[in-house]
Design a protein around this motif. Structure first.
Motif, PDB file in Angstrom:
ATOM      1  N   PRO A  22      90.502  15.334  55.086  1.00 55.33           N
ATOM      2  CA  PRO A  22      91.310  14.177  55.481  1.00 55.33           C
ATOM      3  C   PRO A  22      90.496  12.882  55.613  1.00 55.33           C
ATOM      4  O   PRO A  22      91.054  11.795  55.583  1.00 55.33           O
ATOM      5  CB  PRO A  22      91.893  14.571  56.839  1.00 55.33           C
ATOM      6  N   ALA A  23      89.187  12.985  55.752  1.00 53.86           N
ATOM      7  CA  ALA A  23      88.337  11.795  55.875  1.00 53.86           C
ATOM      8  C   ALA A  23      87.995  11.177  54.525  1.00 53.86           C
ATOM      9  O   ALA A  23      87.451  10.079  54.461  1.00 53.86           O
ATOM     10  CB  ALA A  23      87.053  12.152  56.617  1.00 53.86           C
ATOM     11  N   VAL A  24      88.321  11.867  53.421  1.00 57.62           N
ATOM     12  CA  VAL A  24      87.997  11.387  52.080  1.00 57.62           C
ATOM     13  C   VAL A  24      89.190  10.622  51.513  1.00 57.62           C
ATOM     14  O   VAL A  24      90.315  11.112  51.519  1.00 57.62           O
ATOM     15  CB  VAL A  24      87.606  12.549  51.143  1.00 57.62           C
ATOM     16  N   ARG A  25      88.924   9.406  51.054  1.00 58.48           N
ATOM     17  CA  ARG A  25      89.933   8.586  50.394  1.00 58.48           C
ATOM     18  C   ARG A  25      89.520   8.445  48.935  1.00 58.48           C
ATOM     19  O   ARG A  25      88.396   8.006  48.658  1.00 58.48           O
ATOM     20  CB  ARG A  25      90.009   7.187  51.012  1.00 58.48           C
ATOM     21  N   SER A  76      87.185   7.202  38.629  1.00 54.65           N
ATOM     22  CA  SER A  76      87.503   7.549  40.018  1.00 54.65           C
ATOM     23  C   SER A  76      86.623   6.739  40.955  1.00 54.65           C
ATOM     24  O   SER A  76      85.569   6.237  40.561  1.00 54.65           O
ATOM     25  CB  SER A  76      87.309   9.045  40.277  1.00 54.65           C
ATOM     26  N   THR A  77      87.074   6.633  42.181  1.00 56.44           N
ATOM     27  CA  THR A  77      86.299   5.962  43.216  1.00 56.44           C
ATOM     28  C   THR A  77      86.807   6.409  44.572  1.00 56.44           C
ATOM     29  O   THR A  77      87.940   6.895  44.696  1.00 56.44           O
ATOM     30  CB  THR A  77      86.382   4.423  43.102  1.00 56.44           C
ATOM     31  N   GLY A  78      85.968   6.260  45.572  1.00 58.01           N
ATOM     32  CA  GLY A  78      86.413   6.601  46.908  1.00 58.01           C
ATOM     33  C   GLY A  78      85.283   6.594  47.915  1.00 58.01           C
ATOM     34  O   GLY A  78      84.168   6.163  47.628  1.00 58.01           O
ATOM     35  N   TYR A  79      85.618   7.080  49.093  1.00 57.48           N
ATOM     36  CA  TYR A  79      84.645   7.146  50.170  1.00 57.48           C
ATOM     37  C   TYR A  79      85.112   8.156  51.192  1.00 57.48           C
ATOM     38  O   TYR A  79      86.273   8.560  51.231  1.00 57.48           O
ATOM     39  CB  TYR A  79      84.434   5.775  50.822  1.00 57.48           C
ATOM     40  N   GLU A  80      84.169   8.559  52.022  1.00 59.10           N
ATOM     41  CA  GLU A  80      84.433   9.448  53.149  1.00 59.10           C
ATOM     42  C   GLU A  80      84.092   8.651  54.397  1.00 59.10           C
ATOM     43  O   GLU A  80      82.959   8.205  54.560  1.00 59.10           O
ATOM     44  CB  GLU A  80      83.568  10.700  53.019  1.00 59.10           C
ATOM     45  N   ILE A  81      85.064   8.434  55.241  1.00 61.50           N
ATOM     46  CA  ILE A  81      84.861   7.601  56.430  1.00 61.50           C
ATOM     47  C   ILE A  81      84.233   8.448  57.530  1.00 61.50           C
ATOM     48  O   ILE A  81      84.596   9.610  57.711  1.00 61.50           O
ATOM     49  CB  ILE A  81      86.186   6.946  56.887  1.00 61.50           C
ATOM     50  N   GLY A  82      83.260   7.876  58.229  1.00 60.16           N
ATOM     51  CA  GLY A  82      82.606   8.587  59.316  1.00 60.16           C
ATOM     52  C   GLY A  82      83.484   8.627  60.561  1.00 60.16           C
ATOM     53  O   GLY A  82      84.389   7.812  60.725  1.00 60.16           O
ATOM     54  N   ASP A  83      83.185   9.565  61.439  1.00 58.30           N
ATOM     55  CA  ASP A  83      83.949   9.691  62.680  1.00 58.30           C
ATOM     56  C   ASP A  83      83.909   8.414  63.507  1.00 58.30           C
ATOM     57  O   ASP A  83      84.877   8.074  64.183  1.00 58.30           O
ATOM     58  CB  ASP A  83      83.436  10.856  63.536  1.00 58.30           C
TER      59      ASP A  83
END
Length: 154
Positions: free
Chosen positions: A35-38, A52-59
């Motif tokens: 769920p943290a990966v966009r 493709s592109t994206g990121y994983e948001i930190g807590d």
């Protein structure tokens, strides 16, 4: 057409095609369903994923791990990769991240051209310790072989 209008947010049904694409471009597949990966993809007229592109948001939401920035080899050298990376930076900043981090052993000059600087991989692993990719790299020993990069987003 701008990159933002060409991209669509990845949905569950995109997972098999995205996994196939990321294998072609030799990027990490693990944890893409977190769920943290966009993630966003661009498709060609036939529906095949070409970027493709994206990121994983930190807590802490202050740090983002840039992930899956890739362009199919047949569509490279058009500036698309830079536009994809900038899109991920902008989206992560909109979500509150002030620093972008990433792993890249092969594309240092590309990331430097976008304002990234070499970073300490262990600092990255510390500030983004809960992300799937960092946990995987620690568990497998891959972290010790990675090259880290970062840049401010603010």
């Amino acid at each position: 057409m701008s990159i933002s209008t060409a991209l669509s947010r990845v949905r569950a049904y995109d997972a098999p095609a995205l996994a196939d694409f990321l294998q072609v471009v030799d990027l990490t597949l693990s944890g893409l369903d977190s769920p943290a990966v966009r993630l966003w993809v661009e498709r060609d007229a036939g529906g095949a994923i070409i970027a493709s592109t994206g990121y994983e948001i930190g807590d802490d939401r202050a740090h983002a791990l840039i992930r899956s920035v890739a362009v199919h080899p047949a569509h490279r050298s058009s500036g698309k990769g830079s536009a994809l990376a900038r899109f991920a930076f902008e989206k992560a900043a909109e979500e509150g991240a002030s620093t972008a981090w990433l792993f890249s052993r092969r594309s240092g000059p590309f990331w430097q051209s976008l304002g990234c600087a070499p970073a300490d991989r262990y600092e990255l692993a510390n500030v983004l310790s809960e992300t799937h990719q960092v946990r995987l790299f620690k568990e497998t020993g891959q972290l010790d072989r990675e090259v880290a990069w970062s840049r401010p987003l603010t």
